[in-house]
Scaffold this active site. Sequence first.
Site, mmCIF file in Angstrom:
data_model
loop_
_atom_site.group_PDB
_atom_site.id
_atom_site.type_symbol
_atom_site.label_atom_id
_atom_site.label_comp_id
_atom_site.label_asym_id
_atom_site.label_seq_id
_atom_site.Cartn_x
_atom_site.Cartn_y
_atom_site.Cartn_z
ATOM 1 N N LEU A 364 0.846 -1.217 0.016
ATOM 2 C CA LEU A 364 -0.026 -0.077 -0.060
ATOM 3 C C LEU A 364 0.807 1.443 -0.012
ATOM 4 C CD1 LEU A 364 -2.601 -0.957 2.626
ATOM 5 C CD2 LEU A 364 -2.874 -0.798 0.277
ATOM 6 N N GLN A 366 5.022 2.758 0.967
ATOM 7 C CA GLN A 366 6.512 2.570 1.575
ATOM 8 C C GLN A 366 7.287 3.708 1.841
ATOM 9 O OE1 GLN A 366 8.021 0.079 -1.960
ATOM 10 N NE2 GLN A 366 9.037 -1.118 -0.519
ATOM 11 N N GLY A 368 10.311 5.819 4.993
ATOM 12 C CA GLY A 368 11.435 5.756 5.689
ATOM 13 C C GLY A 368 11.130 4.966 6.765
ATOM 14 N N GLY A 370 9.095 1.885 6.684
ATOM 15 C CA GLY A 370 9.153 0.546 6.331
ATOM 16 C C GLY A 370 7.974 0.518 5.086
ATOM 17 N N THR A 371 7.324 -0.884 5.352
ATOM 18 C CA THR A 371 6.527 -1.190 4.054
ATOM 19 C C THR A 371 5.123 -1.405 4.647
ATOM 20 O OG1 THR A 371 8.257 -2.014 3.037
ATOM 21 C CG2 THR A 371 6.039 -2.426 1.912
ATOM 22 N N LYS A 386 1.995 -3.214 8.662
ATOM 23 C CA LYS A 386 3.268 -2.343 8.632
ATOM 24 C C LYS A 386 4.349 -3.179 9.211
ATOM 25 C CE LYS A 386 4.971 1.791 10.673
ATOM 26 N NZ LYS A 386 4.321 3.090 11.495
ATOM 27 N N ASP A 484 4.292 14.110 14.260
ATOM 28 C CA ASP A 484 4.286 14.120 13.056
ATOM 29 C C ASP A 484 2.953 14.344 12.301
ATOM 30 O OD1 ASP A 484 5.954 13.836 10.736
ATOM 31 O OD2 ASP A 484 5.938 11.606 10.679
#
Length: 575
Positions: A364, A366, A368, A370-371, A386, A484
């Site tokens: 879905l 990618q 910094g 992770g994926t 994740k 964030d």
Amino acid sequence: MASMAIGFFVVTFLLQYLLLASVDAKPSHCQSKCGNITIPYPFGIGEECSIDKWFTVYCNTTFHPPKPFLAGGEVELIEVSQYEIRIKTYVFSSCNIGKNTITFNQNYMSTFVGVVFEETPFTLSSKNMLIVLGCNTVVRPTRSFGTSDYMSACVSTCGDGMKNGLCFGNGCCENSIPQGLKAFYIEKIGRIQNYDYITSLQACDSTIIVEKEKYSFNVSDLSDISSLGNNPMVLNWAVGNQSCQNAERERKTFACKVNSHCYDSVDGNGYLCDCTNGFEGNPYLGCKGLVLGFMFLLVGSSWLCLITKKRKLLKLKQKFFQQNGGLLLKQQISSLKGGTESSKIFTGEELKLATNNYDQHRILGQGGYGTVYKGILPDLTIVAIKKSKIIDGSQLGQFINEIIILTQISHRNIVKLLGCCLETELPLLVYEFVSNGSLSQHLQKKSGAMSYLCWEDRLRIAAETAGALSYLHSAHSIPIIHRDVKSANILLDNNYTAKVADFGISRLTPLDETHINTLVQGTFGYLDPEYLRTSQLTEKSDVYSFGVVLVELLTGEKPVSFERSEAWLRILLLQ
Ligand SMILES: *[C@@H]1O[C@H](CO)[C@@H](O)[C@H](O)[C@H]1NC(C)=O
Ligand SMILES: *[C@@H]1O[C@H](CO)[C@@H](O)[C@H](O)[C@H]1NC(C)=O
Ligand SMILES: *[C@@H]1O[C@H](CO)[C@@H](O)[C@H](O)[C@H]1NC(C)=O
Ligand SMILES: *[C@@H]1O[C@H](CO)[C@@H](O)[C@H](O)[C@H]1NC(C)=O
């Protein structure tokens, strides 16, 4: 379940092997050979090596090679096999020496002799033949001594055409012997013709019971009887004097040992033992499964291999769990009490299945961090999984932090954490799946934009995000600073409802502190300049970042873009 079944199987085999080792019907010092003739149990050389006196073999070592005898030295044993023995046959003979002299051999002192196996474990086998050699001889066999229970008589005369190998009444006569005789008597009736044909000085009448296959008439046997005694007689043997059914009741004396079965002797008395299918060896000592034994080894060793492999995997999983802060998490969760009902620890296997082994097509997003993969759980719930990139300890703390925070909060505008998996090398987080991408994807002006958001939607998204942040900052017992906040971390569902995501760098603020000193973290463009300068984090930092998101919502511009004029960039940075 399967390994349990195998385990049981192995145990059964082990038991049988142990039993086998403990069953020793025969002392270990017993010789198994006399000369080069093998004497298998229940036969044995010496009384203590055999099952009873009938099976006791005397090995006479004055012969070279030594010769085995039964019945205390009376009967020479040629061969012992599974259910029969071969002994040297008895010869009943009388010879004419000269015109009027007749000699009888020692077995043939009367006209009524026989072989008797009554009271012994032996019976005459039907593999034998009654052979009568002579030139005018009639022999009549009976089953019992002195009765007229006759069987067919054998008549041998001599005439032209006498030939080696032919035994049809010309110098040689043969008759079959019924199976299972315990006694066989022969009555020599006498001569039926004159002696004209015999020219040699020595002419003999002989009667023998020999194995059919082994004896072939030789004309010279009419004058020289010396080799007749070397022919074998076949006897069947059995142990005990009862049927299997009765013998099995007395386990102590029952001769059939482990992995063998009992069968009744066809001759009536006694029984025999045989190895059960798949096993080999001596059933009177215990059979071993050669093939199964091999299989046992194979199954056993592969089973052990599997177990050690599983153990290793388990250890690895445990190692990862610890390395991934599983203990820290457990500790934190237990200290937080009751905040974890909704979250679940997934197994690596479950998530592997859910993502179709981390299929490329399921990715879905990618970044910094992770994926993120789209996953489908067995109950068809769609989730976002994740796969974190984190590898070092400092990032680990951050990861665990996110789990801790997310398990404590529940808000319709905050992405729900469903669970996590810590037993894989890279820790995995399982979130509710938010289907419509991120706000930043919808705001992009370029052709890549997902859709155009109307003003009502933008306003609602702003309000929902504000609500979520307000909840994080105040509704919870410990204020949570997201740290964030950005359009990329605000996800939209099918109804364009905002869901604040990615708590990777969130911080819980202790109640007595209004701010905390931290290493500056966040995304360039959204960072509160005050926080940038002082490293002092307060919930106002999130408010600043939210303000940047509002500008994004209003203008559709990215906070940082090199396509824009430098002036705009400078203003943003200097604030
Ligand atoms: C038995 O032993 C003798 C002498 O050692 C040998 O000549 C003979 O071939 C052997 N018989 C068998 C059946 O092995
Ligand atoms: C062993 O064989 C020899 C030679 O035939 C014989 O003299 C001796 O009696 C035998 N021994 C026994 C105990 O039968
Ligand atoms: C018959 O017996 C004699 C003497 O024992 C022997 O030499 C001969 O080979 C035998 N013949 C057959 C066909 O066995
Ligand atoms: C059967 O054998 C046992 C032991 O070998 C013996 O004591 C018993 O007398 C025998 N019975 C018969 C009927 O032969």
